[in-house]
Design a protein around this motif. Structure first.
Motif, PDB file in Angstrom:
ATOM      1  N   ALA A  17     -71.970 -16.598  40.079  1.00  0.00           N
ATOM      2  CA  ALA A  17     -71.121 -15.778  39.203  1.00  0.00           C
ATOM      3  C   ALA A  17     -71.864 -14.532  38.748  1.00  0.00           C
ATOM      4  CB  ALA A  17     -70.669 -16.600  37.999  1.00  0.00           C
ATOM      5  N   GLN A  18     -73.178 -14.672  38.463  1.00  0.00           N
ATOM      6  CA  GLN A  18     -73.970 -13.520  38.043  1.00  0.00           C
ATOM      7  C   GLN A  18     -74.084 -12.506  39.176  1.00  0.00           C
ATOM      8  OE1 GLN A  18     -75.196 -12.839  34.937  1.00  0.00           O
ATOM      9  NE2 GLN A  18     -75.679 -10.840  35.832  1.00  0.00           N
ATOM     10  N   LEU A  19     -74.281 -12.997  40.399  1.00  0.00           N
ATOM     11  CA  LEU A  19     -74.343 -12.091  41.548  1.00  0.00           C
ATOM     12  C   LEU A  19     -73.023 -11.351  41.736  1.00  0.00           C
ATOM     13  CD1 LEU A  19     -76.277 -14.299  44.142  1.00  0.00           C
ATOM     14  CD2 LEU A  19     -77.143 -12.306  42.913  1.00  0.00           C
ATOM     15  N   THR A  20     -71.928 -12.087  41.510  1.00  0.00           N
ATOM     16  CA  THR A  20     -70.614 -11.449  41.638  1.00  0.00           C
ATOM     17  C   THR A  20     -70.439 -10.368  40.578  1.00  0.00           C
ATOM     18  OG1 THR A  20     -69.661 -13.490  42.525  1.00  0.00           O
ATOM     19  CG2 THR A  20     -68.129 -11.862  41.631  1.00  0.00           C
ATOM     20  N   ARG A  21     -70.840 -10.680  39.323  1.00  0.00           N
ATOM     21  CA  ARG A  21     -70.736  -9.680  38.242  1.00  0.00           C
ATOM     22  C   ARG A  21     -71.607  -8.469  38.528  1.00  0.00           C
ATOM     23  NH1 ARG A  21     -70.650 -14.400  34.949  1.00  0.00           N
ATOM     24  NH2 ARG A  21     -72.913 -14.265  34.634  1.00  0.00           N
ATOM     25  N   ASP A  22     -72.824  -8.722  39.006  1.00  0.00           N
ATOM     26  CA  ASP A  22     -73.721  -7.605  39.328  1.00  0.00           C
ATOM     27  C   ASP A  22     -73.114  -6.717  40.414  1.00  0.00           C
ATOM     28  OD1 ASP A  22     -75.493  -8.560  37.487  1.00  0.00           O
ATOM     29  OD2 ASP A  22     -76.816  -9.523  38.948  1.00  0.00           O
ATOM     30  N   GLY A  23     -72.512  -7.365  41.413  1.00  0.00           N
ATOM     31  CA  GLY A  23     -71.881  -6.587  42.472  1.00  0.00           C
ATOM     32  C   GLY A  23     -70.722  -5.754  41.959  1.00  0.00           C
ATOM     33  N   GLN A  24     -69.928  -6.334  41.068  1.00  0.00           N
ATOM     34  CA  GLN A  24     -68.802  -5.590  40.499  1.00  0.00           C
ATOM     35  C   GLN A  24     -69.294  -4.408  39.671  1.00  0.00           C
ATOM     36  OE1 GLN A  24     -66.787  -8.687  38.345  1.00  0.00           O
ATOM     37  NE2 GLN A  24     -65.608  -9.356  40.135  1.00  0.00           N
TER      38      GLN A  24
ATOM     39  N   ASP B  85     -70.451  -1.651  41.975  1.00  0.00           N
ATOM     40  CA  ASP B  85     -69.316  -0.922  42.547  1.00  0.00           C
ATOM     41  C   ASP B  85     -68.702   0.025  41.522  1.00  0.00           C
ATOM     42  OD1 ASP B  85     -69.706  -2.276  44.895  1.00  0.00           O
ATOM     43  OD2 ASP B  85     -68.165  -3.791  44.510  1.00  0.00           O
ATOM     44  N   ARG B  86     -68.541  -0.456  40.283  1.00  0.00           N
ATOM     45  CA  ARG B  86     -67.967   0.392  39.237  1.00  0.00           C
ATOM     46  C   ARG B  86     -68.880   1.569  38.928  1.00  0.00           C
ATOM     47  NH1 ARG B  86     -67.314  -3.936  34.755  1.00  0.00           N
ATOM     48  NH2 ARG B  86     -67.126  -2.072  33.475  1.00  0.00           N
ATOM     49  N   TYR B  87     -70.196   1.317  38.904  1.00  0.00           N
ATOM     50  CA  TYR B  87     -71.148   2.394  38.622  1.00  0.00           C
ATOM     51  C   TYR B  87     -71.097   3.456  39.721  1.00  0.00           C
ATOM     52  CZ  TYR B  87     -75.636   4.780  38.260  1.00  0.00           C
ATOM     53  OH  TYR B  87     -76.620   5.737  38.181  1.00  0.00           O
ATOM     54  N   THR B  88     -71.090   3.014  40.977  1.00  0.00           N
ATOM     55  CA  THR B  88     -71.032   3.959  42.091  1.00  0.00           C
ATOM     56  C   THR B  88     -69.765   4.802  42.021  1.00  0.00           C
ATOM     57  OG1 THR B  88     -72.295   2.414  43.487  1.00  0.00           O
ATOM     58  CG2 THR B  88     -71.061   4.168  44.594  1.00  0.00           C
ATOM     59  N   SER B  89     -68.638   4.159  41.735  1.00  0.00           N
ATOM     60  CA  SER B  89     -67.378   4.891  41.633  1.00  0.00           C
ATOM     61  C   SER B  89     -67.409   5.883  40.477  1.00  0.00           C
ATOM     62  CB  SER B  89     -66.225   3.901  41.452  1.00  0.00           C
ATOM     63  OG  SER B  89     -65.000   4.573  41.267  1.00  0.00           O
ATOM     64  N   ALA B  90     -67.987   5.471  39.337  1.00  0.00           N
ATOM     65  CA  ALA B  90     -68.052   6.358  38.171  1.00  0.00           C
ATOM     66  C   ALA B  90     -68.903   7.589  38.458  1.00  0.00           C
ATOM     67  CB  ALA B  90     -68.606   5.600  36.973  1.00  0.00           C
TER      68      ALA B  90
ATOM     69  N   LEU C 127     -68.344   4.828  32.762  1.00  0.00           N
ATOM     70  CA  LEU C 127     -69.745   4.568  32.430  1.00  0.00           C
ATOM     71  C   LEU C 127     -69.887   3.984  31.028  1.00  0.00           C
ATOM     72  CD1 LEU C 127     -71.550   7.692  33.935  1.00  0.00           C
ATOM     73  CD2 LEU C 127     -71.678   5.332  34.736  1.00  0.00           C
ATOM     74  N   GLU C 128     -69.057   4.442  30.109  1.00  0.00           N
ATOM     75  CA  GLU C 128     -69.109   3.882  28.759  1.00  0.00           C
ATOM     76  C   GLU C 128     -68.791   2.390  28.782  1.00  0.00           C
ATOM     77  OE1 GLU C 128     -67.376   4.692  24.264  1.00  0.00           O
ATOM     78  OE2 GLU C 128     -66.146   5.254  25.997  1.00  0.00           O
ATOM     79  N   ARG C 129     -67.811   2.002  29.566  1.00  0.00           N
ATOM     80  CA  ARG C 129     -67.444   0.581  29.644  1.00  0.00           C
ATOM     81  C   ARG C 129     -68.582  -0.238  30.244  1.00  0.00           C
ATOM     82  NH1 ARG C 129     -61.880  -1.950  32.250  1.00  0.00           N
ATOM     83  NH2 ARG C 129     -62.294  -4.117  31.637  1.00  0.00           N
ATOM     84  N   ILE C 130     -69.225   0.294  31.274  1.00  0.00           N
ATOM     85  CA  ILE C 130     -70.372  -0.401  31.859  1.00  0.00           C
ATOM     86  C   ILE C 130     -71.482  -0.546  30.823  1.00  0.00           C
ATOM     87  CG2 ILE C 130     -72.194  -0.232  33.595  1.00  0.00           C
ATOM     88  CD1 ILE C 130     -70.183   1.201  35.399  1.00  0.00           C
ATOM     89  N   MET C 131     -71.733   0.523  30.067  1.00  0.00           N
ATOM     90  CA  MET C 131     -72.773   0.503  29.053  1.00  0.00           C
ATOM     91  C   MET C 131     -72.511  -0.563  27.996  1.00  0.00           C
ATOM     92  SD  MET C 131     -73.980   3.696  26.613  1.00  0.00           S
ATOM     93  CE  MET C 131     -72.278   4.032  26.125  1.00  0.00           C
ATOM     94  N   ARG C 132     -71.267  -0.710  27.606  1.00  0.00           N
ATOM     95  CA  ARG C 132     -70.936  -1.692  26.576  1.00  0.00           C
ATOM     96  C   ARG C 132     -70.988  -3.129  27.110  1.00  0.00           C
ATOM     97  NH1 ARG C 132     -69.324   0.219  21.924  1.00  0.00           N
ATOM     98  NH2 ARG C 132     -68.738   2.409  21.718  1.00  0.00           N
ATOM     99  N   ASN C 133     -70.590  -3.308  28.372  1.00  0.00           N
ATOM    100  CA  ASN C 133     -70.531  -4.660  28.932  1.00  0.00           C
ATOM    101  C   ASN C 133     -71.861  -5.146  29.477  1.00  0.00           C
ATOM    102  OD1 ASN C 133     -67.814  -4.674  28.339  1.00  0.00           O
ATOM    103  ND2 ASN C 133     -67.150  -4.169  30.406  1.00  0.00           N
ATOM    104  N   SER C 134     -72.761  -4.242  29.806  1.00  0.00           N
ATOM    105  CA  SER C 134     -74.024  -4.623  30.439  1.00  0.00           C
ATOM    106  C   SER C 134     -75.191  -4.001  29.684  1.00  0.00           C
ATOM    107  CB  SER C 134     -74.039  -4.167  31.908  1.00  0.00           C
ATOM    108  OG  SER C 134     -75.279  -4.460  32.513  1.00  0.00           O
ATOM    109  N   GLU C 135     -75.856  -4.809  28.872  1.00  0.00           N
ATOM    110  CA  GLU C 135     -76.980  -4.295  28.087  1.00  0.00           C
ATOM    111  C   GLU C 135     -78.128  -3.836  28.986  1.00  0.00           C
ATOM    112  OE1 GLU C 135     -80.005  -5.758  24.497  1.00  0.00           O
ATOM    113  OE2 GLU C 135     -78.234  -6.941  25.031  1.00  0.00           O
ATOM    114  N   GLU C 136     -78.335  -4.524  30.115  1.00  0.00           N
ATOM    115  CA  GLU C 136     -79.449  -4.154  30.976  1.00  0.00           C
ATOM    116  C   GLU C 136     -79.219  -2.807  31.667  1.00  0.00           C
ATOM    117  OE1 GLU C 136     -77.958  -6.816  34.830  1.00  0.00           O
ATOM    118  OE2 GLU C 136     -79.806  -7.297  33.777  1.00  0.00           O
ATOM    119  N   ASP C 137     -77.978  -2.353  31.722  1.00  0.00           N
ATOM    120  CA  ASP C 137     -77.684  -1.051  32.326  1.00  0.00           C
ATOM    121  C   ASP C 137     -77.528   0.051  31.280  1.00  0.00           C
ATOM    122  OD1 ASP C 137     -77.568  -1.975  35.035  1.00  0.00           O
ATOM    123  OD2 ASP C 137     -75.644  -2.901  34.584  1.00  0.00           O
TER     124      ASP C 137
END
Length: 301
Positions: A94-101, A104-109, A128-138
Motif C-alpha cells: 500500500a505504501q508503494l502504491t501511495r508513493d507511486g501515486q 505521478d501527481r508531482y510529475t503532473s503538477a 503541489l499544495e495538496r501533495i505538501m499537506r498529504n506527504s510530510e516527507e515531500d
C-alpha cells in the motif's frame, strides 16, 4: 499472489532450525507414547492385569491430549506469524502504491507549472499544495519547487531593464496572479515540519502582494521589494529581511519578532502600529514610537 503451498515452502527454507526442533519434538512425542509409562513406573507395569493396563492407557491419553494442546498452540502461533507477515506485506504494498501515486501527481503538477497557460500554472500550484499537506516527507521539496516558480515569475528588475510603468491614480502595482497564488500557498504551508533550510525568495518583486495572515517565517526575502504589500497579521519570525524594501508595507498586527536583518529605517518606511510585534530594541526606539503614533493618528483621521 503466491499460493499457500509456495508460502509454506518459502517459510520452511527461511526457518530450518524451527523445522529441526519440530521434527525432534514429534520423535520425542512418539517415544514418550511408547515408553513413557514404563519409564515412570516400570516396577508396577510388568503385570498384564487390567489395572496396570488402564494406567498405561490413561498415561498415553494424557500425553496425546498434551501433545494436541501443544500442536494447537504452535498452529495458533504460526497463524499469527503468517497473518502478521501478510499484514506487513500489504502495508508495504500500500505504501508503494501511495508513493507511486504521489510521484505521478508531482510529475503532473510540475508539468503544469512549466506550461505557459495561467490556468495550468494555477492548477499545478494547488496540486503541489495538496501533495505538501498529504506527504510530510515531500514538504521541503514542494516548498522549494513553489519558491523556484515564484523566483521565475517575479524577478526583481535590474538597472539595465527598461523603465517600468508607474502606477496611475486608478491602478496599483500588483504581482502576477500566479505569483500571488504561489505566495498564498507558501504562506499557509503546514507548520511544525522542521524545515532544515531557509527557503530562497531573495531579490524578488512582491510589490502590492496581499500576504495578510501568511506564515512567512523561515523565508529568505533578502533585498526583495515589498513596497505597498499587505502583511496584516503575517508571521515573519525567523525571516531574513536584510535590505528588504518595506516602503508603505502594512504591518498592522504582524509578528516580526526574531526577524533577521530588520533595521529602524525599514520599520520607519512601513506602516507600523502599536499591535505590530517588533524585535527587542526596535519596539522601544523613539523614532519607531513616533512613527507608530503618526500612522495611528492618520488612520483615526
Amino acid at each position: 499472489m503466491p499460493s499457500t503451498a509456495t508460502s509454506a515452502l518459502r517459510w520452511t527454507r527461511q526457518h530450518p532450525l524451527i523445522i529441526v526442533l519440530v521434527s525432534a519434538a514429534v520423535c520425542l512425542f512418539g517415544w514418550l507414547l511408547w515408553q513413557g509409562p514404563w519409564l515412570l513406573d516400570r516396577a508396577h507395569l510388568q503385570d498384564t492385569e487390567p489395572g496396570p493396563a488402564n494406567v498405561v492407557s490413561g498415561f498415553r491419553t494424557a500425553v496425546v491430549a498434551a501433545g494436541a494442546g501443544i500442536v494447537a498452540g504452535v498452529g495458533l502461533a504460526y497463524t499469527h506469524l503468517t497473518l502478521q507477515n501478510t499484514r506487513e506485506n500489504n502495508e508495504r504494498q500500500a505504501q508503494l502504491t501511495r508513493d507511486g501515486q504521489i510521484t505521478d501527481r508531482y510529475t503532473s503538477a510540475v508539468q503544469h507549472l512549466a506550461s505557459d497557460g495561467l490556468i495550468e500554472q494555477l492548477g499545478g500550484v494547488y496540486a503541489l499544495e495538496r501533495i505538501m499537506r498529504n506527504s510530510e516527507e515531500d514538504h521541503t521539496m514542494v516548498v522549494d519547487v513553489i519558491a523556484a516558480f515564484v523566483r521565475k515569475h517575479a524577478p526583481m528588475s535590474s538597472p539595465d531593464d527598461e523603465a517600468e510603468p508607474q502606477p496611475t491614480e486608478d491602478s496599483e502595482i500588483e504581482p502576477p496572479v500566479q505569483v500571488q497564488v504561489a505566495m498564498t500557498v507558501l504562506g499557509r504551508r503546514p507548520l511544525g515540519r522542521g524545515e532544515p533550510f531557509k527557503t530562497g525568495l531573495g531579490r524578488i518583486d512582491l510589490r502590492g502582494a496581499n500576504l495578510g495572515g501568511a506564515y512567512l517565517g523561515n523565508l529568505d526575502l533578502i533585498e526583495s521589494h515589498l513596497q505597498g504589500a499587505i502583511l496584516i497579521r503575517a508571521n515573519l519570525q525567523g525571516t531574513l529581511l536584510y535590505g528588504t524594501e518595506f516602503e508603505d508595507v502594512d504591518l498592522d498586527d504582524a509578528d516580526l519578532r526574531g526577524a533577521e536583518g530588520l533595521t529602524v529605517e525599514q520599520v520607519l518606511s512601513a506602516r507600523v502600529t502599536s499591535s505590530t510585534k517588533l524585535p527587542p530594541g526596535l519596539d522601544r526606539d523613539p523614532r519607531v514610537l513616533e512613527r507608530i503614533a503618526a500612522v495611528e493618528q492618520e488612520r483615526e483621521g
